[in-house]
Write a protein that holds these residues in place. Structure first.
Motif, PDB file in Angstrom:
ATOM      1  N   SER A 175      -8.299 -22.427  17.227  1.00 47.72           N
ATOM      2  CA  SER A 175      -8.025 -21.973  15.864  1.00 47.72           C
ATOM      3  C   SER A 175      -6.519 -21.852  15.653  1.00 47.72           C
ATOM      4  O   SER A 175      -5.783 -21.421  16.529  1.00 47.72           O
ATOM      5  CB  SER A 175      -8.700 -20.627  15.604  1.00 47.72           C
ATOM      6  OG  SER A 175      -8.179 -19.659  16.482  1.00 47.72           O
ATOM      7  N   ALA A 176      -6.075 -22.251  14.505  1.00 52.07           N
ATOM      8  CA  ALA A 176      -4.647 -22.196  14.171  1.00 52.07           C
ATOM      9  C   ALA A 176      -4.346 -20.865  13.503  1.00 52.07           C
ATOM     10  O   ALA A 176      -5.195 -20.268  12.847  1.00 52.07           O
ATOM     11  CB  ALA A 176      -4.292 -23.338  13.244  1.00 52.07           C
ATOM     12  N   GLY A 177      -3.133 -20.380  13.670  1.00 50.89           N
ATOM     13  CA  GLY A 177      -2.723 -19.139  13.014  1.00 50.89           C
ATOM     14  C   GLY A 177      -2.073 -18.185  13.990  1.00 50.89           C
ATOM     15  O   GLY A 177      -1.776 -18.526  15.134  1.00 50.89           O
ATOM     16  N   PHE A 178      -1.879 -16.965  13.552  1.00 52.68           N
ATOM     17  CA  PHE A 178      -1.219 -15.942  14.349  1.00 52.68           C
ATOM     18  C   PHE A 178      -2.217 -14.857  14.705  1.00 52.68           C
ATOM     19  O   PHE A 178      -3.122 -14.546  13.934  1.00 52.68           O
ATOM     20  CB  PHE A 178      -0.050 -15.312  13.569  1.00 52.68           C
ATOM     21  CG  PHE A 178       1.001 -16.299  13.187  1.00 52.68           C
ATOM     22  CD1 PHE A 178       1.903 -16.765  14.135  1.00 52.68           C
ATOM     23  CD2 PHE A 178       1.107 -16.756  11.887  1.00 52.68           C
ATOM     24  CE1 PHE A 178       2.879 -17.666  13.783  1.00 52.68           C
ATOM     25  CE2 PHE A 178       2.082 -17.653  11.530  1.00 52.68           C
ATOM     26  CZ  PHE A 178       2.970 -18.116  12.487  1.00 52.68           C
ATOM     27  N   THR A 179      -1.989 -14.220  15.825  1.00 50.24           N
ATOM     28  CA  THR A 179      -2.831 -13.088  16.198  1.00 50.24           C
ATOM     29  C   THR A 179      -2.295 -11.843  15.523  1.00 50.24           C
ATOM     30  O   THR A 179      -1.155 -11.796  15.036  1.00 50.24           O
ATOM     31  CB  THR A 179      -2.828 -12.887  17.721  1.00 50.24           C
ATOM     32  OG1 THR A 179      -1.511 -12.544  18.138  1.00 50.24           O
ATOM     33  CG2 THR A 179      -3.305 -14.133  18.444  1.00 50.24           C
ATOM     34  N   LEU A 180      -3.094 -10.819  15.518  1.00 49.45           N
ATOM     35  CA  LEU A 180      -2.697  -9.556  14.897  1.00 49.45           C
ATOM     36  C   LEU A 180      -1.494  -8.953  15.618  1.00 49.45           C
ATOM     37  O   LEU A 180      -0.574  -8.421  14.982  1.00 49.45           O
ATOM     38  CB  LEU A 180      -3.874  -8.574  14.903  1.00 49.45           C
ATOM     39  CG  LEU A 180      -3.624  -7.226  14.244  1.00 49.45           C
ATOM     40  CD1 LEU A 180      -3.246  -7.426  12.787  1.00 49.45           C
ATOM     41  CD2 LEU A 180      -4.834  -6.339  14.387  1.00 49.45           C
ATOM     42  N   ILE A 181      -1.457  -9.069  16.927  1.00 49.08           N
ATOM     43  CA  ILE A 181      -0.330  -8.523  17.697  1.00 49.08           C
ATOM     44  C   ILE A 181       0.963  -9.251  17.343  1.00 49.08           C
ATOM     45  O   ILE A 181       2.019  -8.626  17.185  1.00 49.08           O
ATOM     46  CB  ILE A 181      -0.634  -8.608  19.212  1.00 49.08           C
ATOM     47  CG1 ILE A 181      -1.784  -7.660  19.537  1.00 49.08           C
ATOM     48  CG2 ILE A 181       0.594  -8.278  20.033  1.00 49.08           C
ATOM     49  CD1 ILE A 181      -2.266  -7.737  20.952  1.00 49.08           C
ATOM     50  N   GLU A 182       0.924 -10.556  17.205  1.00 47.01           N
ATOM     51  CA  GLU A 182       2.119 -11.318  16.830  1.00 47.01           C
ATOM     52  C   GLU A 182       2.634 -10.899  15.458  1.00 47.01           C
ATOM     53  O   GLU A 182       3.842 -10.736  15.249  1.00 47.01           O
ATOM     54  CB  GLU A 182       1.823 -12.812  16.832  1.00 47.01           C
ATOM     55  CG  GLU A 182       1.599 -13.391  18.213  1.00 47.01           C
ATOM     56  CD  GLU A 182       1.118 -14.823  18.177  1.00 47.01           C
ATOM     57  OE1 GLU A 182       1.368 -15.533  19.167  1.00 47.01           O
ATOM     58  OE2 GLU A 182       0.501 -15.234  17.177  1.00 47.01           O
ATOM     59  N   LEU A 183       1.712 -10.702  14.536  1.00 48.00           N
ATOM     60  CA  LEU A 183       2.121 -10.263  13.194  1.00 48.00           C
ATOM     61  C   LEU A 183       2.709  -8.859  13.218  1.00 48.00           C
ATOM     62  O   LEU A 183       3.709  -8.585  12.542  1.00 48.00           O
ATOM     63  CB  LEU A 183       0.935 -10.327  12.237  1.00 48.00           C
ATOM     64  CG  LEU A 183       0.467 -11.730  11.861  1.00 48.00           C
ATOM     65  CD1 LEU A 183      -0.802 -11.655  11.035  1.00 48.00           C
ATOM     66  CD2 LEU A 183       1.553 -12.452  11.100  1.00 48.00           C
ATOM     67  N   ALA A 223       7.417  -5.309  12.830  1.00 49.88           N
ATOM     68  CA  ALA A 223       8.233  -4.253  13.430  1.00 49.88           C
ATOM     69  C   ALA A 223       9.688  -4.711  13.586  1.00 49.88           C
ATOM     70  O   ALA A 223      10.619  -3.940  13.320  1.00 49.88           O
ATOM     71  CB  ALA A 223       7.655  -3.851  14.780  1.00 49.88           C
ATOM     72  N   LEU A 224       9.896  -5.938  14.006  1.00 54.02           N
ATOM     73  CA  LEU A 224      11.259  -6.459  14.140  1.00 54.02           C
ATOM     74  C   LEU A 224      11.958  -6.561  12.784  1.00 54.02           C
ATOM     75  O   LEU A 224      13.142  -6.235  12.659  1.00 54.02           O
ATOM     76  CB  LEU A 224      11.245  -7.819  14.836  1.00 54.02           C
ATOM     77  CG  LEU A 224      10.931  -7.791  16.335  1.00 54.02           C
ATOM     78  CD1 LEU A 224      10.810  -9.212  16.868  1.00 54.02           C
ATOM     79  CD2 LEU A 224      11.981  -7.015  17.083  1.00 54.02           C
ATOM     80  N   LEU A 225      11.237  -7.006  11.784  1.00 52.96           N
ATOM     81  CA  LEU A 225      11.819  -7.082  10.438  1.00 52.96           C
ATOM     82  C   LEU A 225      12.178  -5.698   9.914  1.00 52.96           C
ATOM     83  O   LEU A 225      13.231  -5.517   9.284  1.00 52.96           O
ATOM     84  CB  LEU A 225      10.862  -7.784   9.482  1.00 52.96           C
ATOM     85  CG  LEU A 225      10.746  -9.291   9.658  1.00 52.96           C
ATOM     86  CD1 LEU A 225       9.662  -9.849   8.752  1.00 52.96           C
ATOM     87  CD2 LEU A 225      12.067  -9.963   9.375  1.00 52.96           C
TER      88      LEU A 225
END
Length: 90
Positions: free
Chosen positions: A9-17, A22-24
């Protein structure tokens, strides 16, 4: 016999988001004081430029009319009988 692979599956995981958000947020917290300082400096520069423009206009008027010109900051709308003020906007 080879088994067919399950499609990834393509996309981002919840942890990555969450890490990205948090960095932003951290970068924004670091940038806000500098941005506020920039805004206050811009206000000072704009006020100084406006004052300089008015003084040059008064100087040009004095030269054109060949007489002394009075420059006064007033709190009222510009008028001949307006009283000077120390912290006026007009």
């Amino acid at each position: 016999m080879l088994k067919p692979r399950a499609p990834r599956s393509a996309g981002f995981t919840l942890i990555e988001l969450m890490i990205t958000i948090a960095l932003l947020a951290l970068l924004m917290m670091l940038a806000v004081p500098a941005f506020n300082r920039w805004i206050s400096d811009a206000k000072v520069r704009a006020s100084a430029e406006a004052l300089q423009n008015v003084l040059r206009q008064a100087q040009a008027t004095a030269i054109a009319r060949n007489r002394a010109t009075v420059f006064a900051l007033t709190s009222a709308t510009p008028a001949l009988n307006a009283a000077p003020s120390a912290n006026a906007s007009n």
